[in-house]
Design a protein around this motif. Structure first.
Motif, PDB file in Angstrom:
ATOM      1  N   PRO A 140       0.833  -1.211   0.000  1.00 49.07           N
ATOM      2  CA  PRO A 140       0.000   0.000   0.000  1.00 49.07           C
ATOM      3  C   PRO A 140       0.867   1.261   0.000  1.00 49.07           C
ATOM      4  N   TYR A 141       0.502   2.222  -0.827  1.00 48.87           N
ATOM      5  CA  TYR A 141       1.269   3.470  -0.870  1.00 48.87           C
ATOM      6  C   TYR A 141       0.378   4.613  -1.303  1.00 48.87           C
ATOM      7  N   GLN A 142       0.830   5.803  -0.967  1.00 46.17           N
ATOM      8  CA  GLN A 142       0.130   7.022  -1.326  1.00 46.17           C
ATOM      9  C   GLN A 142       1.109   7.945  -2.020  1.00 46.17           C
ATOM     10  N   ILE A 143       0.753   8.398  -3.212  1.00 42.71           N
ATOM     11  CA  ILE A 143       1.624   9.300  -3.964  1.00 42.71           C
ATOM     12  C   ILE A 143       1.448  10.722  -3.459  1.00 42.71           C
ATOM     13  N   LYS A 144       2.585  11.349  -3.160  1.00 42.59           N
ATOM     14  CA  LYS A 144       2.637  12.765  -2.814  1.00 42.59           C
ATOM     15  C   LYS A 144       3.386  13.463  -3.961  1.00 42.59           C
ATOM     16  N   PRO A 145       2.668  14.074  -4.894  1.00 38.95           N
ATOM     17  CA  PRO A 145       3.356  14.652  -6.057  1.00 38.95           C
ATOM     18  C   PRO A 145       4.374  15.723  -5.663  1.00 38.95           C
ATOM     19  N   VAL A 146       5.534  15.656  -6.288  1.00 40.03           N
ATOM     20  CA  VAL A 146       6.583  16.672  -6.141  1.00 40.03           C
ATOM     21  C   VAL A 146       6.804  17.246  -7.536  1.00 40.03           C
ATOM     22  N   ASN A 147       6.148  18.364  -7.813  1.00 40.59           N
ATOM     23  CA  ASN A 147       6.214  18.965  -9.152  1.00 40.59           C
ATOM     24  C   ASN A 147       7.569  19.636  -9.328  1.00 40.59           C
ATOM     25  N   ILE A 148       8.481  18.934  -9.975  1.00 45.31           N
ATOM     26  CA  ILE A 148       9.840  19.448 -10.088  1.00 45.31           C
ATOM     27  C   ILE A 148       9.931  20.640 -11.031  1.00 45.31           C
ATOM     28  N   GLY A 149       8.940  20.816 -11.896  1.00 49.89           N
ATOM     29  CA  GLY A 149       8.907  21.993 -12.756  1.00 49.89           C
ATOM     30  C   GLY A 149       8.451  23.235 -12.024  1.00 49.89           C
ATOM     31  N   ALA A 150       7.729  23.029 -10.919  1.00 54.42           N
ATOM     32  CA  ALA A 150       7.256  24.152 -10.112  1.00 54.42           C
ATOM     33  C   ALA A 150       8.187  24.452  -8.941  1.00 54.42           C
ATOM     34  N   GLY A 151       9.199  23.614  -8.741  1.00 52.32           N
ATOM     35  CA  GLY A 151      10.148  23.849  -7.655  1.00 52.32           C
ATOM     36  C   GLY A 151       9.767  23.220  -6.335  1.00 52.32           C
ATOM     37  N   ASP A 152       8.830  22.259  -6.338  1.00 48.46           N
ATOM     38  CA  ASP A 152       8.425  21.626  -5.083  1.00 48.46           C
ATOM     39  C   ASP A 152       9.593  20.936  -4.378  1.00 48.46           C
ATOM     40  N   GLN A 153      10.609  20.543  -5.131  1.00 48.48           N
ATOM     41  CA  GLN A 153      11.751  19.832  -4.549  1.00 48.48           C
ATOM     42  C   GLN A 153      12.592  20.708  -3.631  1.00 48.48           C
ATOM     43  N   PHE A 154      12.333  22.032  -3.643  1.00 45.42           N
ATOM     44  CA  PHE A 154      13.069  22.949  -2.786  1.00 45.42           C
ATOM     45  C   PHE A 154      12.298  23.317  -1.528  1.00 45.42           C
ATOM     46  N   ASP A 155      11.127  22.735  -1.345  1.00 39.69           N
ATOM     47  CA  ASP A 155      10.327  23.039  -0.169  1.00 39.69           C
ATOM     48  C   ASP A 155      11.088  22.598   1.088  1.00 39.69           C
TER      49      ASP A 155
END
Length: 233
Positions: A25-40
């Motif tokens: 079981p898993y839940q996807i938490k989107p990390v929109n790398i084009g929007a810069g979510d990876q820098f949160d």
């Protein structure tokens, strides 16, 4: 429950392949790398390299606090050990699978990634770079093709080695590679592509971001313009 911090890139697909195969079981938490979510800042607490994928296992085997893991290869090993699937069944098999996982992490992924950057995304065409990475990708395809000459999968039974490599072969056309030149890869690729778990995994990616969605200039600037000053948000 596994929380998967994900965007549908080759490295992201590796993890959904294993999760779907294992039925975990898993839940996807989107990390929109084009929007810069990876820098949160919250994401950087458990993925300090400002890259996805990363996971948080809320129910680790030891029953203790949640465990977070970043780096796709490390995640594959962690999940395979957690489930007891696709990594083994003995020390010799594990060594074979680890070798090819490391080959993908250190060779196929980085070289095909640079291939894609200079062939597709670079703002100017640099012939030397295009030739350099296209040729090196072809060399690596040759290594894999020879490996698959007398075996169905890369390292024994279907394993994390196949899950690591397959998503990097999917964009072969964009990377200027013709699978007709690599018949053993082509046979393995089609067999892997037809696996129900692979079909489900890629369908999840389409739900997050359809593959035909173009990347904007602003997204390219965010994704490819990373320097120390903009990774400390």
């Amino acid at each position: 429950m596994i929380e998967l911090y994900y965007w549908p890139t080759p490295n992201g697909h590796k993890i959904t392949l294993l999760l779907e195969e294992a039925g975990l079981p898993y839940q996807i938490k989107p990390v929109n790398i084009g929007a810069g979510d990876q820098f949160d800042p919250e994401f950087l607490k458990f993925s300090p390299n400002n890259r996805m994928p990363a996971i948080i296992d809320r129910a680790p085997q030891d029953g203790g606090d949640p465990i977070s893991v970043f780096e796709s290869g490390a995640i594959l090993i962690y999940l395979a050990n957690k489930t007891g699937q696709f990594f083994g069944p003995d020390q010799r098999a594990k060594v074979e699978q680890l070798q090819w996982l490391m080959w993908q992490m250190s060779g196929l992924g980085p070289m095909a990634g640079q291939n894609g950057h200079f062939n597709i995304y670079a703002p100017e065409k640099v012939p030397y770079a295009i030739d350099r990475y296209t040729n090196e990708t072809a060399r690596l395809y040759g290594v894999l093709d020879r490996r698959l000459k007398d075996r169905e999968f890369i390292a024994g039974d279907y394993s994390i080695a196949d899950m690591a490599c397959y998503p990097w072969i999917v964009p072969h056309e964009a990377h200027k590679q013709n699978l007709d030149d690599f018949p053993n890869i082509k046979r393995w690729f089609k067999a892997t592509q037809a696996r129900p778990a692979v079909i489900r995994a890629y369908a999840k990616g389409e739900e997050v971001r359809p593959s035909n969605t173009p990347m904007t200039d602003e997204q390219k600037k965010i994704l490819f313009g990373q320097v120390p000053s903009n990774t400390r948000r």
